[in-house]
Design a protein around this motif. Structure first.
Motif, PDB file in Angstrom:
ATOM      1  N   GLY A 148       1.236  -0.882  -0.032  1.00  0.00           N
ATOM      2  CA  GLY A 148       0.149  -0.140   0.040  1.00  0.00           C
ATOM      3  C   GLY A 148       0.747   0.952   0.048  1.00  0.00           C
ATOM      4  N   ARG A 207      -3.518   0.974  -9.814  1.00  0.00           N
ATOM      5  CA  ARG A 207      -4.692   0.544  -8.804  1.00  0.00           C
ATOM      6  C   ARG A 207      -4.976  -0.872  -8.854  1.00  0.00           C
ATOM      7  NH1 ARG A 207      -7.762   4.682  -6.323  1.00  0.00           N
ATOM      8  NH2 ARG A 207      -9.619   3.299  -7.060  1.00  0.00           N
ATOM      9  N   GLY A 263     -10.164  -0.728  -5.836  1.00  0.00           N
ATOM     10  CA  GLY A 263      -9.859   0.712  -5.361  1.00  0.00           C
ATOM     11  C   GLY A 263      -8.413   0.928  -4.351  1.00  0.00           C
ATOM     12  N   ARG A 264      -8.606  -0.170  -5.117  1.00  0.00           N
ATOM     13  CA  ARG A 264      -6.353  -0.015  -3.779  1.00  0.00           C
ATOM     14  C   ARG A 264      -5.107   0.518  -4.812  1.00  0.00           C
ATOM     15  NH1 ARG A 264      -3.860  -1.427   0.908  1.00  0.00           N
ATOM     16  NH2 ARG A 264      -2.310  -1.682   0.602  1.00  0.00           N
ATOM     17  N   THR A 265      -4.775   1.554  -4.418  1.00  0.00           N
ATOM     18  CA  THR A 265      -3.615   2.136  -4.922  1.00  0.00           C
ATOM     19  C   THR A 265      -1.904   1.261  -3.927  1.00  0.00           C
ATOM     20  OG1 THR A 265      -3.773   4.171  -5.656  1.00  0.00           O
ATOM     21  CG2 THR A 265      -2.164   3.747  -5.687  1.00  0.00           C
ATOM     22  N   VAL A 266      -1.400   0.136  -5.132  1.00  0.00           N
ATOM     23  CA  VAL A 266      -0.116  -0.496  -4.765  1.00  0.00           C
ATOM     24  C   VAL A 266       0.873   0.004  -5.511  1.00  0.00           C
ATOM     25  CG1 VAL A 266      -1.558  -1.977  -3.899  1.00  0.00           C
ATOM     26  CG2 VAL A 266      -0.895  -2.774  -5.970  1.00  0.00           C
TER      27      VAL A 266
END
Length: 65
Positions: free
Chosen positions: A12, A40, A43-46
């Motif tokens: 993350g 992405r 809904g998560r950006t890594v």
């Protein structure tokens, strides 16, 4: 099976920032400018571990030039 930070392929944004010793806001700034690559997933950006390494390598090569 629980993985450690070293085993993971991506982090993350907050974790990635902590790993390289910068703040979360600075990490988001670098992502927005394209200096640090992120992806992405839903809904998560890594940030991939490989992209963290490439970012740091680029900083080092720029300083040496």
């Amino acid at each position: 099976m629980q993985s450690t930070l070293n085993d993971r392929l991506a982090y993350g944004v907050t974790e990635a920032a902590g790993l390289i010793g910068i703040g979360k806001s600075k990490a988001w700034e670098l992502i927005a400018s394209g200096e640090l690559r992120a992806v992405r997933i839903g809904g998560r950006t890594v940030v991939r571990r490989a992209d963290l390494t490439a970012f740091l390598d680029e900083l080092v090569s720029t300083k040496e030039a």
